[in-house]
Every structure is written in C-alpha cells, then in structure tokens.
Enzyme design. Structure first.
Site, PDB file in Angstrom:
ATOM      1  N   LEU A 143     -11.503   5.381   3.961  1.00 58.41           N
ATOM      2  CA  LEU A 143     -11.444   4.433   2.858  1.00 58.41           C
ATOM      3  C   LEU A 143     -10.349   4.536   2.029  1.00 58.41           C
ATOM      4  O   LEU A 143      -9.730   5.861   1.629  1.00 58.41           O
ATOM      5  CB  LEU A 143     -12.677   5.131   1.824  1.00 58.41           C
ATOM      6  CG  LEU A 143     -14.235   5.065   2.157  1.00 58.41           C
ATOM      7  CD1 LEU A 143     -14.980   5.930   1.202  1.00 58.41           C
ATOM      8  CD2 LEU A 143     -14.468   3.602   2.282  1.00 58.41           C
ATOM      9  N   HIS A 144      -9.708   3.436   1.623  1.00 61.82           N
ATOM     10  CA  HIS A 144      -8.600   3.459   0.635  1.00 61.82           C
ATOM     11  C   HIS A 144      -8.564   2.319  -0.176  1.00 61.82           C
ATOM     12  O   HIS A 144      -7.556   2.106  -1.114  1.00 61.82           O
ATOM     13  CB  HIS A 144      -7.239   3.463   1.662  1.00 61.82           C
ATOM     14  CG  HIS A 144      -6.902   2.370   2.416  1.00 61.82           C
ATOM     15  ND1 HIS A 144      -7.456   1.877   3.490  1.00 61.82           N
ATOM     16  CD2 HIS A 144      -5.848   1.644   2.029  1.00 61.82           C
ATOM     17  CE1 HIS A 144      -6.885   0.970   3.900  1.00 61.82           C
ATOM     18  NE2 HIS A 144      -6.011   0.684   3.136  1.00 61.82           N
ATOM     19  N   ARG A 145      -9.270   1.249   0.019  1.00 61.24           N
ATOM     20  CA  ARG A 145      -9.191   0.004  -0.720  1.00 61.24           C
ATOM     21  C   ARG A 145      -9.488   0.387  -2.193  1.00 61.24           C
ATOM     22  O   ARG A 145     -10.473   0.733  -2.335  1.00 61.24           O
ATOM     23  CB  ARG A 145     -10.006  -1.129  -0.353  1.00 61.24           C
ATOM     24  CG  ARG A 145      -9.736  -1.572   1.091  1.00 61.24           C
ATOM     25  CD  ARG A 145      -8.776  -2.680   1.305  1.00 61.24           C
ATOM     26  NE  ARG A 145      -8.411  -2.677   2.542  1.00 61.24           N
ATOM     27  CZ  ARG A 145      -7.366  -3.120   3.138  1.00 61.24           C
ATOM     28  NH1 ARG A 145      -6.468  -3.536   2.527  1.00 61.24           N
ATOM     29  NH2 ARG A 145      -7.060  -3.147   4.202  1.00 61.24           N
TER      30      ARG A 145
ATOM     31  N   ASP B  59     -12.910   0.655   5.299  1.00 62.37           N
ATOM     32  CA  ASP B  59     -12.145  -0.415   4.635  1.00 62.37           C
ATOM     33  C   ASP B  59     -10.951  -0.970   5.071  1.00 62.37           C
ATOM     34  O   ASP B  59     -10.278  -1.932   4.557  1.00 62.37           O
ATOM     35  CB  ASP B  59     -12.258  -0.269   3.134  1.00 62.37           C
ATOM     36  CG  ASP B  59     -11.654   0.775   2.715  1.00 62.37           C
ATOM     37  OD1 ASP B  59     -10.926   1.286   3.249  1.00 62.37           O
ATOM     38  OD2 ASP B  59     -11.711   1.237   1.502  1.00 62.37           O
TER      39      ASP B  59
END
Ligand code: UD1
Length: 364
Positions: free
Chosen positions: A206-208, A283
């Site tokens: 996850l990094h958005r 994501d």
C-alpha cells in the site's frame, strides 16, 4: 554515434529501463545509451538494490533531488536535468511510466527540441486527482514516440487526437524484466527466510495517498486485512510513505502475530513473493501487471485502474477503496473459484526489442 538518455527516478522505473538498456547494447556501435537517475527515490532498498539486482551499471548521471512536494520535486528535477541536457546534447530522451521524474524530464527535453519517447504511454485512470494521471496526460501530449502496453492505450491516445504515426503497440517492458529474471526469481530464498510456504500467505502493498495519507482509511484497511490473519499469514513490505504515516498516526501496533511487516523488498525476492502468494492485496499499478503475467489473483484497492487489460484478460479484481468489498472476492478465491485469465498480447518478453528497433530505425 547517436546519444540517448533514459530517465529513472522511482522504484517502478528501474525494471522498465533495464531491458531497454540491455537491448541497446546490440546497437553499441551506433548508439550510446546513458541512464540518468533523478534521485526521486533514494533509500537503498527503494533504489540501489535494483541496479545491483538488475545488473545495470551505476547511473551515468545522478541528480539527487530526493523528496519534496510535487512542485518542489518536479522543479528540482527539471533544473538539474536541464544541466545534463545542455552538457550532453542527447539525440533522444526516453521516459517511462507516470512518476514526477517522467513529466519533469520530458518537459525539459521537449522545450530544448529534443525528441521524447514515452514507454508505457496511453494508460488512463480517468481520475485527475491522481498525480500520476496528470503526469501521463502531459507526458503523452508532448512525446514523439508513444510505446503502448495494451490496446486501451491506443484507444485513449487516438481519442485525445494523437497522430497515429506516433503510436506503437510494443508490449510491456516490465514483463521483459520479469521474463529475463525468471530463473533468479525461482531460486530466491525469501520464502524460507521469512518462514513461508507457497500459497500459505497473502502479500500486501500500500502506498497510494488516498489509502495511506489518511488515518481512518489506513487503519480500516490494516484492520480488515488483519481479519484474514487466522486463515493465512500476511506479508506486508512497507513503503516509506506508509511507514511514516503509520508512525505518525500511531497505528498498526496491535495486529495479529501472523501479520509480518518488512522493509521494502528487492526486485527478485519480491517477485518470488508474488509468484508464490495465495493472492495479493495492493494499490500498486505495476503489481497488477506482474500478477496477471504470473497468474496470481490481485485484489486492487483502488476505484479505477489505468491498466484495464489486467481485469478484462488478467487476474486483477478492482475492489475499490471500500475494503468491506474484499470479503466476497477472497471467499471466492479461497474456495478455488478464481476467474479464468490469460496473458495480454505482446507481454512476451520482447517489448524492448520492438521499442529499440523502432527508435533506431527512426533516428539512425
Ligand atoms: C512515487 C510515484 C508513484 C509510484 C511510487 C512507487 C509520483 C507522483 N509518485 O510515489 O507513482 O507508484 O513512487 O513507489 O511520482 N521516501 C523515502 N525514501 C525514498 C523515497 C521516498 O523515505 O527512497 C518517502 C519520503 O518521505 C517521500 C515519500 O516517501 O516524501 C513519498 O515519496 P515520493 O517519491 O514523493 O512518492 P511515492 O509515494 O514513493
């Protein structure tokens, strides 16, 4: 001798430029191919490890711009890259993907009348709140060569009025890297070093900003994923942005012991983790493509994807940002009812060959 400079900046760029770099070696008598690293990503595990693993030599130019707001980062790259262009006078600049380094360097080159090739052109999420979407639209609008990974890219560019003579359906260089490294990926020892077995874990990334920059949404995602930790182990290599936010929000400390947090993981080990996972929750953009190639289900926590072929042809499921929707898909997958999937056209390990042949035919 013609001089070509390729730009890398952030983690997903390195594996896209590597196969192009190797392919240009075939033309070494007539093409000098140089790599410029903007330094957008600078941590060893976000950057240096990829050069080592992909066997690309150190970058020829390192701009060292680091982090900052979008304006600060983009502007710093532009200022530094302009100096390189003035000194080197390249005949062509190649940019990949959709990160800030992509738009910054294409803008600099184009304003100095240097042709620009965009690899991974035409992808559209139709969500202009995503910085990457702005980077894609602007880069495509000024590029001279648009190398496309899937049919949707051609359709989008034509709708935007791009001259068809600039569009080339060449396939996916990220898959070239995967194909080139498959035997190393198969011999990675990451599973045993993390105490994992094929199919006994879920891999998450996850990094958005929409998922991780807000306490409520990040906490809800982590808690939902945690609820599957009884059934499967969870392996979560944490992006620096996500780690910083978890610390700031004070979350993620009370999760199951089956929830395994790690630092960002290198390319070979990460692909081995994808290949052997029960399924992936992510994501990321690129992971949607790598899972499609490897035939592993990918549950994407976004409301849209700029890579629709991974849904229509591949193994990707668009879950949206409402994580409660994960449950029905996960139940289906755990019951062995994965959708039928195949590998998209031209994702065959030969994209760089097509790209370099098009470019050399045109500029030599
Ligand atoms: C960038 C790309 C995104 C891509 C992602 C892959 C843009 C607009 N975004 O997002 O499209 O999917 O890379 O990872 O270009 N940081 C470190 N060390 C690093 C790099 C970043 O600590 O080596 C931290 C910094 O605090 C920084 C934050 O992560 O502020 C975000 O980095 P940045 O490059 O701005 O964007 P990403 O979220 O990584």
């Amino acid at each position: 001798m013609k001089k070509i400079i390729s730009i890398v900046g952030a983690r997903p760029n390195f594996m896209k430029i590597a196969p192009i770099h190797f392919e240009f070696l075939k033309y070494r008598d007539s093409v000098q191919h140089l790599i410029c690293h903007t330094g957008q990503h600078y941590d060893e595990k976000m950057s240096k490890i990829f050069f080592e693993e992909l066997n690309i030599s150190k970058p020829d130019f390192y701009l060292g711009v680091g982090s900052g707001s979008h304006a600060v980062q983009t502007a710093a790259i532009m200022i530094e890259f302009e100096k390189v262009v003035i000194a080197e006078e390249p005949d062509l600049v190649i940019v990949v993907g959709d990160v800030n380094s992509t738009i910054a360097c294409s803008l600099v080159a184009k304003k100095m009348n240097i042709p620009v090739a965009h690899v991974e052109a035409g992808l559209r999420s139709f969500d202009r709140t995503m910085p990457e979407e702005i980077n894609r639209i602007l880069t495509d609008s000024i590029s001279d060569f648009l190398f496309v990974t899937e049919q949707s890219g051609i359709n989008n560019l034509k709708k935007e009025g791009v001259d068809e003579s600039k569009i080339f359906f060449t396939g996916n260089v990220m898959i070239d890297s995967l194909v080139q490294n498959l035997s190393k990926i198969n011999s990675s020892s990451i599973l045993s070093s993390l105490g994992l077995k094929k199919d006994d874990y879920i891999l998450c990334t996850l990094h958005r900003p929409t998922n991780v920059d807000n306490k409520e949404s990040l906490e809800k995602i982590l808690m939902t994923i945690n609820s599957y930790a009884e059934k499967k182990k969870i392996v979560f290599p944490v992006h620096p942005r996500t780690r910083a936010n978890m610390k700031e929000f004070g979350i993620g400390t009370d999760l199951s012991p089956n929830f395994l947090f790690t630092d960002p993981i290198g390319y070979i080990d990460f692909l081995c983790l994808i290949k052997n996972a029960s399924f992936i929750i992510t994501d990321s953009g690129g992971i949607q493509e790598e899972t499609t190639f490897l035939g592993v289900p990918c549950l994407t926590l976004r409301n849209n994807t700029e890579r629709p072929v991974t849904i229509t042809t591949g193994t990707n499921y668009l879950i949206g940002t409402d994580v409660s929707k994960l449950d029905s898909v996960i139940t289906e997958i755990l019951n062995g009812k994965m959708k039928k999937a195949s590998i998209p056209a031209f994702w065959d390990g030969k994209a760089a060959e097509r790209i370099c042949s098009t470019l050399t035919n045109s500029i030599l």
